[in-house]
Design an enzyme around this catalytic site. Structure first.
Site, PDB file in Angstrom:
ATOM      1  N   CYS A  63     -10.561  -7.749  -5.189  1.00 21.74           N
ATOM      2  CA  CYS A  63      -9.191  -8.014  -5.858  1.00 21.74           C
ATOM      3  C   CYS A  63      -8.642  -7.702  -7.418  1.00 21.74           C
ATOM      4  O   CYS A  63      -7.699  -6.771  -7.825  1.00 21.74           O
ATOM      5  CB  CYS A  63      -9.482  -9.685  -5.840  1.00 21.74           C
ATOM      6  SG  CYS A  63      -7.969 -10.866  -7.334  1.00 21.74           S
ATOM      7  N   TYR A  81      -0.166  -9.069   5.897  1.00 22.45           N
ATOM      8  CA  TYR A  81       0.004  -9.415   4.334  1.00 22.45           C
ATOM      9  C   TYR A  81       0.234  -8.025   3.914  1.00 22.45           C
ATOM     10  O   TYR A  81       1.277  -7.203   3.009  1.00 22.45           O
ATOM     11  CB  TYR A  81      -0.991  -9.739   3.494  1.00 22.45           C
ATOM     12  CG  TYR A  81      -1.401 -10.799   3.915  1.00 22.45           C
ATOM     13  CD1 TYR A  81      -0.829 -11.937   2.644  1.00 22.45           C
ATOM     14  CD2 TYR A  81      -1.976 -12.104   4.318  1.00 22.45           C
ATOM     15  CE1 TYR A  81      -1.175 -13.620   2.327  1.00 22.45           C
ATOM     16  CE2 TYR A  81      -1.943 -13.034   4.666  1.00 22.45           C
ATOM     17  CZ  TYR A  81      -1.903 -14.022   3.729  1.00 22.45           C
ATOM     18  OH  TYR A  81      -1.947 -15.189   3.667  1.00 22.45           O
ATOM     19  N   ILE A  82      -1.079  -6.936   4.375  1.00 25.52           N
ATOM     20  CA  ILE A  82      -1.155  -6.032   3.599  1.00 25.52           C
ATOM     21  C   ILE A  82       0.250  -4.727   4.025  1.00 25.52           C
ATOM     22  O   ILE A  82       0.957  -3.988   2.899  1.00 25.52           O
ATOM     23  CB  ILE A  82      -1.715  -5.311   3.381  1.00 25.52           C
ATOM     24  CG1 ILE A  82      -3.800  -5.916   2.843  1.00 25.52           C
ATOM     25  CG2 ILE A  82      -1.602  -3.280   2.570  1.00 25.52           C
ATOM     26  CD1 ILE A  82      -4.637  -5.126   2.910  1.00 25.52           C
ATOM     27  N   GLU A  84      15.015 -26.341  -7.375  1.00 26.50           N
ATOM     28  CA  GLU A  84      15.960 -27.505  -7.337  1.00 26.50           C
ATOM     29  C   GLU A  84      16.096 -27.166  -5.926  1.00 26.50           C
ATOM     30  O   GLU A  84      16.098 -28.708  -5.204  1.00 26.50           O
ATOM     31  CB  GLU A  84      17.465 -27.346  -7.797  1.00 26.50           C
ATOM     32  CG  GLU A  84      18.486 -26.573  -7.938  1.00 26.50           C
ATOM     33  CD  GLU A  84      18.928 -26.461  -8.818  1.00 26.50           C
ATOM     34  OE1 GLU A  84      19.737 -28.234  -9.149  1.00 26.50           O
ATOM     35  OE2 GLU A  84      20.193 -26.057  -8.961  1.00 26.50           O
ATOM     36  N   LYS A 138      -2.208  -4.623  -6.840  1.00 25.26           N
ATOM     37  CA  LYS A 138      -0.975  -4.573  -5.609  1.00 25.26           C
ATOM     38  C   LYS A 138       0.003  -5.162  -6.902  1.00 25.26           C
ATOM     39  O   LYS A 138       1.279  -4.919  -6.888  1.00 25.26           O
ATOM     40  CB  LYS A 138      -1.374  -5.439  -4.764  1.00 25.26           C
ATOM     41  CG  LYS A 138      -0.696  -5.544  -3.254  1.00 25.26           C
ATOM     42  CD  LYS A 138       0.395  -6.555  -3.741  1.00 25.26           C
ATOM     43  CE  LYS A 138      -0.261  -7.900  -3.967  1.00 25.26           C
ATOM     44  NZ  LYS A 138      -1.279  -8.357  -3.341  1.00 25.26           N
ATOM     45  N   HIS A 192      18.900 -27.816 -12.809  1.00 26.89           N
ATOM     46  CA  HIS A 192      19.955 -27.025 -12.865  1.00 26.89           C
ATOM     47  C   HIS A 192      20.489 -25.983 -14.385  1.00 26.89           C
ATOM     48  O   HIS A 192      20.271 -26.362 -14.606  1.00 26.89           O
ATOM     49  CB  HIS A 192      21.021 -28.163 -12.621  1.00 26.89           C
ATOM     50  CG  HIS A 192      22.481 -27.675 -12.118  1.00 26.89           C
ATOM     51  ND1 HIS A 192      22.168 -27.407 -10.790  1.00 26.89           N
ATOM     52  CD2 HIS A 192      23.260 -27.334 -12.179  1.00 26.89           C
ATOM     53  CE1 HIS A 192      23.125 -26.480 -10.484  1.00 26.89           C
ATOM     54  NE2 HIS A 192      24.061 -26.572 -10.951  1.00 26.89           N
ATOM     55  N   CYS A 201      -5.704  -7.467  -4.892  1.00 22.25           N
ATOM     56  CA  CYS A 201      -4.580  -8.283  -5.603  1.00 22.25           C
ATOM     57  C   CYS A 201      -3.937  -8.524  -6.722  1.00 22.25           C
ATOM     58  O   CYS A 201      -2.235  -7.565  -7.403  1.00 22.25           O
ATOM     59  CB  CYS A 201      -5.263  -9.646  -5.735  1.00 22.25           C
ATOM     60  SG  CYS A 201      -6.449 -10.677  -4.455  1.00 22.25           S
ATOM     61  N   GLU A 204       3.437  -6.182   1.826  1.00 20.07           N
ATOM     62  CA  GLU A 204       4.070  -5.446   0.667  1.00 20.07           C
ATOM     63  C   GLU A 204       4.288  -4.312   0.478  1.00 20.07           C
ATOM     64  O   GLU A 204       4.858  -4.541  -0.614  1.00 20.07           O
ATOM     65  CB  GLU A 204       2.165  -6.398   0.258  1.00 20.07           C
ATOM     66  CG  GLU A 204       1.797  -7.102   0.132  1.00 20.07           C
ATOM     67  CD  GLU A 204       0.717  -8.438  -0.493  1.00 20.07           C
ATOM     68  OE1 GLU A 204       0.005  -7.652  -0.576  1.00 20.07           O
ATOM     69  OE2 GLU A 204       0.674  -9.737  -0.927  1.00 20.07           O
TER      70      GLU A 204
HETATM   71  P1  NDP Z   1      -3.392  -9.479   7.991  1.00 17.67           P
HETATM   72  O1  NDP Z   1      -4.767 -10.666   8.928  1.00 17.67           O
HETATM   73  O2  NDP Z   1      -2.452 -10.085   7.474  1.00 17.67           O
HETATM   74  O3  NDP Z   1      -2.843  -7.940   9.247  1.00 17.67           O
HETATM   75  C1  NDP Z   1      -2.711  -7.568   9.798  1.00 17.67           C
HETATM   76  C2  NDP Z   1      -2.016  -6.674  11.005  1.00 17.67           C
HETATM   77  O4  NDP Z   1      -2.781  -5.637  12.026  1.00 17.67           O
HETATM   78  C3  NDP Z   1      -1.465  -7.760  12.180  1.00 17.67           C
HETATM   79  O5  NDP Z   1       0.251  -7.285  12.062  1.00 17.67           O
HETATM   80  C4  NDP Z   1      -2.515  -7.545  13.224  1.00 17.67           C
HETATM   81  O6  NDP Z   1      -0.961  -7.617  14.400  1.00 17.67           O
HETATM   82  C5  NDP Z   1      -2.814  -6.143  12.542  1.00 17.67           C
HETATM   83  N1  NDP Z   1      -3.833  -5.554  14.271  1.00 17.67           N
HETATM   84  C6  NDP Z   1      -5.366  -6.309  13.617  1.00 17.67           C
HETATM   85  N2  NDP Z   1      -5.908  -5.528  14.413  1.00 17.67           N
HETATM   86  C7  NDP Z   1      -5.049  -4.108  14.883  1.00 17.67           C
HETATM   87  C8  NDP Z   1      -5.789  -3.560  16.350  1.00 17.67           C
HETATM   88  N3  NDP Z   1      -6.581  -3.163  16.286  1.00 17.67           N
HETATM   89  N4  NDP Z   1      -4.282  -2.191  16.535  1.00 17.67           N
HETATM   90  C9  NDP Z   1      -3.691  -2.526  15.604  1.00 17.67           C
HETATM   91  N5  NDP Z   1      -3.328  -3.652  14.637  1.00 17.67           N
HETATM   92  C10 NDP Z   1      -3.796  -4.393  15.275  1.00 17.67           C
HETATM   93  O7  NDP Z   1      -4.584  -8.305   7.494  1.00 17.67           O
HETATM   94  P2  NDP Z   1      -3.903  -6.906   6.114  1.00 17.67           P
HETATM   95  O8  NDP Z   1      -4.735  -6.374   6.537  1.00 17.67           O
HETATM   96  O9  NDP Z   1      -2.811  -7.507   5.831  1.00 17.67           O
HETATM   97  O10 NDP Z   1      -4.988  -7.638   5.213  1.00 17.67           O
HETATM   98  C11 NDP Z   1      -5.769  -8.682   5.238  1.00 17.67           C
HETATM   99  C12 NDP Z   1      -6.227  -9.432   4.806  1.00 17.67           C
HETATM  100  O11 NDP Z   1      -6.329  -9.772   3.467  1.00 17.67           O
HETATM  101  C13 NDP Z   1      -5.650 -10.604   4.970  1.00 17.67           C
HETATM  102  O12 NDP Z   1      -5.577 -11.724   6.122  1.00 17.67           O
HETATM  103  C14 NDP Z   1      -5.395 -11.546   3.990  1.00 17.67           C
HETATM  104  O13 NDP Z   1      -6.257 -12.995   4.255  1.00 17.67           O
HETATM  105  C15 NDP Z   1      -5.719 -10.908   2.661  1.00 17.67           C
HETATM  106  N6  NDP Z   1      -4.397  -9.767   1.558  1.00 17.67           N
HETATM  107  C16 NDP Z   1      -3.729 -11.331   1.202  1.00 17.67           C
HETATM  108  C17 NDP Z   1      -2.943 -11.119   0.024  1.00 17.67           C
HETATM  109  C18 NDP Z   1      -2.080 -12.612  -0.518  1.00 17.67           C
HETATM  110  O14 NDP Z   1      -3.196 -13.346  -0.613  1.00 17.67           O
HETATM  111  N7  NDP Z   1      -0.900 -11.690  -1.030  1.00 17.67           N
HETATM  112  C19 NDP Z   1      -2.945  -9.776   0.252  1.00 17.67           C
HETATM  113  C20 NDP Z   1      -3.085  -8.398   1.223  1.00 17.67           C
HETATM  114  C21 NDP Z   1      -4.452  -8.925   1.725  1.00 17.67           C
HETATM  115  P3  NDP Z   1      -1.336  -9.150  15.643  1.00 17.67           P
HETATM  116  O15 NDP Z   1      -0.892  -9.756  14.519  1.00 17.67           O
HETATM  117  O16 NDP Z   1      -1.427  -8.573  16.461  1.00 17.67           O
HETATM  118  O17 NDP Z   1      -2.748 -10.038  15.225  1.00 17.67           O
END
Ligand code: NDP
Length: 448
Positions: free
Chosen positions: A43, A178-179, A442, A51, A437, A48, A182
């Site tokens: 983080c 998420y990533i 709101e 980022k 307001h 976080c 973002e």
């Molecule tokens: P996420 O779980 O958010 O997203 C992963 C993405 O990768 C999904 O679209 C998923 O598809 C895809 N995916 C997973 N496995 C494969 C694969 N083998 N081949 C192709 N696509 C794949 O993970 P992130 O890496 O974005 O972030 C990791 C974690 O970190 C988050 O889950 C969150 O908990 C945390 N995080 C939180 C943030 C915040 O609070 N703002 C910011 C960044 C990270 P599908 O939908 O089909 O499964």
């Protein structure tokens, strides 16, 4: 006197590990922490915090553009990636120092090296030093999952994104979570051409569909490209250093950078968990009970390594509960209900509670209130981006069971409303609250 060198040995000085160690020490325990990279964890060091700083930096692109409509004449603004990168990394150094200081102030011994469990209550450090501990806490977090296909080694992950030498002109991001969203916003605002490649047809699977659809629409307006239902076949390096990507589901493309954002895998390799028989799940996550205890009586685990909820504030709560339970004789568990979350995309998404779909499945009869509006600032700026706020209400009790927002400052607005949802307030309570307001927030007390 304890028979062990330490009462607690924590592996990993991230959010969960630092909180647990410092609180255990405050409760009187003799504590050591091993960290092979930098104190602060994902983080603070490469997640976080840096980022969010990039998100702030990225926002200036739009703010400077919008400023004209607010009467400001500016010379053609120029963006210097290296300057922002170095400012951010400088602040990360500062935070790394602060986290180290916190541990030192609590007389926690820090080993800046890898530790492995090598026997019952025994750990061996990379230097060869052997130590014993009454309790061991594994708080090693998670690491970016890398896809496996020919040439995948040419791709970076978010770990490397913070250190790029140049802002790539063309970036391809794998994943739709998420990533991916973002960083798509960040790169796009810094002038890169961005293309998201997603294996499915949904962005941000855990969020309300109304919000992810809106983010997709706005992202497309900003020029971000999307390839859905597409998988990678290969990446080869061109003579000029750019990358040639072939895919199943989309035309081949040349880009300057491919970034994997395909989830994060618990960091459990090489920790010696097998040596003492700690049970792990399908992706290597450490299995724990509600007190974060593993099947081995003296070994606990908190944070992303347990793959419960991969969010920093949750890891911190788990670390705190562990320390209070084990070292203050005050058994505590973490309440995983109604955890608010946010995606720092452009614009931001924030949510708490059930999505419309979840509520329909679980509660049956629900009411959905919605405000689809153009924030005042966007109207003046001539920016055609609409916000969307949704409120989900349980018909039987009138309780607000979910709030979902996309729009400027959603994360900031949501934190306060999350208290209301967590407290079980009703739609009537929201209606009884006077609006501030003019504000965007709101909308949530004016829903009809
Ligand atoms: P996420 O779980 O958010 O997203 C992963 C993405 O990768 C999904 O679209 C998923 O598809 C895809 N995916 C997973 N496995 C494969 C694969 N083998 N081949 C192709 N696509 C794949 O993970 P992130 O890496 O974005 O972030 C990791 C974690 O970190 C988050 O889950 C969150 O908990 C945390 N995080 C939180 C943030 C915040 O609070 N703002 C910011 C960044 C990270 P599908 O939908 O089909 O499964």
């Amino acid at each position: 006197m304890s028979d062990y060198d330490f009462d607690l040995f924590t592996i990993g000085a991230g959010s969960g590990g630092v909180r647990a160690s410092r609180v255990a020490a405050a409760h009187g325990a003799k504590v050591a922490v091993a960290e092979e990279y930098r104190v602060g964890g994902t983080c603070v060091i490469r997640g976080c915090v840096p980022k969010k700083m990039l998100v702030y930096g990225a926002h200036f692109a739009e703010d400077l553009e919008d400023a004209k409509q607010f009467g400001w004449d500016l010379e053609e603004p120029k963006f210097d990636w290296k300057r922002l990168r170095d400012t951010v990394l400088g602040d990360v150094d500062r935070l790394n120092g602060l986290y180290t200081e916190t541990l030192e102030n609590h007389e926690v011994t820090i080993f800046h090296e890898r530790a492995e469990i090598t026997g019952d209550h025994e750990l061996t450090l990379a230097s060869g030093k052997v130590v014993t501990a009454k309790y061991i806490l594994v708080a090693t977090g998670a690491e970016p999952a890398r896809l496996d296909f020919p040439g995948a080694e040419h791709a970076i992950t978010s770990n490397e994104a913070f250190h790029l030498d140049e802002m790539p002109k063309r970036v391809m991001i794998a994943g739709g979570g998420y990533i991916a969203n973002e960083f798509a916003g960040i790169f796009n605002q810094f002038g890169s051409q961005v293309c998201i490649v997603n294996r499915g047809d949904k962005l941000l699977r855990s969020y309300d569909e109304g919000l992810s659809d809106r983010l997709l629409k706005i992202s497309l307006m900003k020029g971000i490209q999307f390839h859905f239902n597409t998988t990678f076949e290969s990446i080869t390096k061109n003579d000029d250093g750019s990358l040639h990507v072939t895919m199943n589901g989309a035309e081949e493309m040349d880009v300057d950078c491919v970034m994997f954002a395909t989830g994060r895998t618990p960091h459990t390799k090489g920790l010696g968990l097998e040596t003492v028989g700690v049970e792990q799940g399908k992706i290597g996550e450490i299995l724990v009970d509600e007190y974060s205890k593993t099947n081995v009586d003296y070994i606990y685990a908190v944070g992303d390594v347990t793959n419960r909820v991969q969010l920093t504030p949750v890891a911190i709560r788990e670390g705190q509960a562990f320390a209070d339970t084990v070292f203050n004789d005050d058994p505590k568990t973490v309440d995983y209900g109604c955890i608010p979350s946010a995606v720092f995309s452009h614009p931001q998404i924030a949510a708490v509670g059930m999505t419309e779909g979840e509520a329909r499945n679980k509660l049956g009869s629900i009411r959905v209130y919605q405000s689809d509006f153009r924030p005042m600032k966007n109207v003046v700026a001539g920016r055609n981006e609409r916000g969307l706020y949704k409120m989900i209400v349980d018909d039987a009790t009138d309780k607000v069971v979910g709030i979902h927002m996309i729009g400027p400052e959603s994360a900031e607005i949501m934190q306060g409303f999350a208290v209301a949802v967590k407290a079980g307030l009703t739609k009537a309570d929201f209606d009884a609250t006077t609006a501030i307001h003019p504000s965007m927030a709101e909308e949530l007390v004016l829903l009809k």
